[in-house]
Design an enzyme around this catalytic site. Structure first.
Site, PDB file in Angstrom:
ATOM      1  N   SER A  87       6.142   2.344  -2.864  1.00  0.00           N
ATOM      2  CA  SER A  87       6.276   2.096  -1.421  1.00  0.00           C
ATOM      3  C   SER A  87       6.228   0.639  -1.004  1.00  0.00           C
ATOM      4  O   SER A  87       6.410   0.338   0.177  1.00  0.00           O
ATOM      5  CB  SER A  87       5.213   2.877  -0.659  1.00  0.00           C
ATOM      6  N   LYS A  90       9.060  -0.778   1.072  1.00  0.00           N
ATOM      7  CA  LYS A  90       9.089  -0.794   2.540  1.00  0.00           C
ATOM      8  C   LYS A  90       8.961  -2.203   3.105  1.00  0.00           C
ATOM      9  O   LYS A  90       9.331  -2.443   4.260  1.00  0.00           O
ATOM     10  CB  LYS A  90       7.990   0.113   3.089  1.00  0.00           C
ATOM     11  N   SER A 334       2.519   4.399   5.489  1.00  0.00           N
ATOM     12  CA  SER A 334       3.568   4.461   4.463  1.00  0.00           C
ATOM     13  C   SER A 334       4.488   5.652   4.687  1.00  0.00           C
ATOM     14  O   SER A 334       4.673   6.510   3.828  1.00  0.00           O
ATOM     15  CB  SER A 334       2.944   4.517   3.057  1.00  0.00           C
ATOM     16  N   LYS A 446       1.058  -4.231   1.544  1.00  0.00           N
ATOM     17  CA  LYS A 446       1.666  -2.912   1.401  1.00  0.00           C
ATOM     18  C   LYS A 446       1.296  -2.344   0.046  1.00  0.00           C
ATOM     19  O   LYS A 446       1.381  -3.031  -0.972  1.00  0.00           O
ATOM     20  CB  LYS A 446       3.193  -3.003   1.540  1.00  0.00           C
TER      21      LYS A 446
END
Length: 530
Positions: A87, A90, A334, A446
């Site tokens: 993720s 992102k 997320s 993140k």
């Protein structure tokens, strides 16, 4: 046998000394003093030591740390190695979306009338047209139905139709696993879709199971209601000390939700989330029920898919919150679906083509225009759910350094998860990580995790006041998760040098084994995701 120390990317001595002379000593506006060459050497030794963790034996580690103000590379280990990002992908998608769409971009949902209206009778269809809103709720559909009623329409001789043509009809991303399809983090992507709660996991339903007396079936409630889906099977109420074995899934390729297992008596309601087949049709069913509640009678039976004719007139309109606000649930929690909506929206607004192909091309252009394609990479989706995605630590630190100079940076930075903050809309997927350390409240980053992958990329301020960007990308492990290694690296950057024993214990006790997501598992018990 102890593993050998991890090999780090070597810099020629002359280059390293030049970098230290040019950048390592000059104080910046918000940095009282730069780290000395000795400090830089200590950081290298410390991170090498952390990467020698036995959990990384046989695994792949790509790590880079840079000073975002000077560009000085403070540490690099296989920073050009292509690895799965999970993720952290992102970061790329959100930055490109802010560049292409802006923080004020909103998604619209319209109700259109295809026929003439006279004395409260619409001789035609009502078309619910999706504008790609990833945050549409049942309450928003209820408000649209109220607008229709307020316009004077009381009878529709046609049907409730739905138009999802803003995006293409490819529902799942390239390289997504088929066995993930029932789970909330792998929704079908449609320009018309509905979220079951304010986490905005669109294309999902919430299944609430309430135990009864032992031996009786648990009560079942579906949210939102009136979706047209079918439910088969049941969940049994077990004794109060019985194990929890609930399973809620969806039969592949259908809208049938299948229940099985047992939950203990007296355990309280259990919430599970499951994806739907054909989100646009499900959304239309919920809208049709809302119309009925507001006194609008529709003679046509089941909702049907159409492309709204050019002459259809608008009778109701809804707009989402601006993109700057949607970044919070997107990045903090997320949210995979929001990522994919942004990709298709970029394709639609840039090339008139709401597809992954067009959206990813626009992301690639964003990276190229700004000199961020510093190494090869491959992006197959917006969320990082695809096993085809490949990135490097070099790319991430280049993006993170670039972003600090952009007008949208403050919005983006605050939308990233913040280490150790228990507020789920602040700490997000880092809420339970690095608590009680120098990284808590400092690291904005993140997270990413999937089977064999754990990643962390973002920002940290060093004790000297240096604004650092870092990427820790760990792949190819089969045993215990090395997530604590990523956390310890972030804590080391936030807190400075320490003896080896202390360095290895700088993650708050009791937090090493926790999953990224600080909220209930939404029906994915036993899986790692983010």
């Amino acid at each position: 046998m102890r593993p050998l120390p991890r090999r780090r990317a070597a810099l020629p001595v002359a280059v390293a000394l030049t970098a230290a002379l040019l950048a390592g000593f000059a104080p910046g506006a918000d940095a009282p003093a730069r780290a000395s060459t000795a400090s830089a050497s200590t950081l290298t030794d410390d991170l090498d030591l952390l990467l020698a963790d036995p959990r990384l034996a046989g695994a792949t580690a790509a790590v880079k740390v840079v000073d975002t103000e000077t560009g000085e590379v403070l540490y690099a280990h296989d920073a050009q190695r292509l690895v799965l990002p999970a993720s952290t992908m992102k970061l790329v998608t959100s930055a490109a979306a802010l560049d292409a769409l802006g923080t004020g971009h909103r998604f619209a949902t319209d109700v259109l009338a295809t026929g003439r209206s006279d004395a409260g009778v619409l001789r035609g269809d009502l078309v619910l047209r999706g504008g790609g809103d990833p945050s549409l709720l049942a309450a928003d559909l209820d408000a649209l139905a109220q607008q229709v009623a307020d316009s004077g329409v009381r009878l529709v001789t046609g049907a409730v139709a739905y138009d999802a043509s803003r995006y293409d009809d490819v529902p799942l991303g390239s390289g997504w696993a088929w066995d993930d399809e029932p789970y909330y983090y792998s929704p079908q992507i449609s320009a018309l879709t509905l979220a079951s709660d304010t986490d905005y996991d669109m294309g999902t339903l919430q299944v609430t199971l309430t135990p009864g007396e032992p031996g009786t079936p648990a009560a079942v409630r579906i949210t939102p209601a009136d979706t047209g889906v079918t439910v088969s099977g049941s969940v049994t109420t077990g004794q109060s000390d019985s194990p929890f074995t609930v399973d809620v899934t969806r039969r592949h390729g259908t809208g049938e939700i299948v229940l099985s297992g047992s939950l203990p008596a007296g355990s309280g309601p259990d919430d599970e989330w499951v994806t739907v087949e054909d989100p646009a049709e499900v959304t239309a069913h919920v809208f049709a029920a809302a119309l009925a509640r507001h006194g609008v009678r529709v003679l046509g039976r089941d909702p049907r898919a159409v492309t709204a004719p050019a002459g259809a007139r608008q009778v109701a309109h809804h707009e989402s919150a601006p993109l700057g606000d949607l970044l919070v649930p997107f990045l903090k929690l997320s949210n995979n679906g929001i990522a994919e909506h942004l990709v298709k929206e970029m394709g639609r607004t840039g090339a008139g083509d709401g597809s992954w192909r067009a959206g990813l091309a626009r992301i690639s252009d964003f990276l190229h225009r700004n000199g961020l394609d510093v190494t090869p990479a491959r992006q197959a989706d917006g969320s990082g759910l695809s096993r085809y995605d490949l990135v490097t630590a070099d790319r991430y630190t280049a993006l993170l350094s670039y972003a600090r100079k952009q007008p949208w940076f403050a919005t983006w930075y605050e939308a990233l998860p913040i280490a150790g903050n228990p507020d789920r809309m602040v700490g997000g997927t880092l809420a339970n990580r690095m608590q009680g350390t120098a990284a808590a409240g400092n690291v904005h980053a993140k997270t990413g995790s999937m089977s064999g992958v754990t990643t962390l990329a973002g920002y940290v301020t060093s004790p000297e006041g240096r604004k650092l960007a870092f990427a820790v990308l760990l792949n190819d492990f089969a045993g215990s998760s090395p997530r604590p290694v990523a956390d310890r690296i972030a804590v080391r950057l936030a807190s400075g040098p320490a003896p080896a024993a202390q360095l290895r214990s700088r993650v708050a006790p009791g937090t090493e084994g926790q999953v990224d997501e600080p909220v209930p598992s939404k029906g994915v018990r036993g899986r790692t995701w983010d």
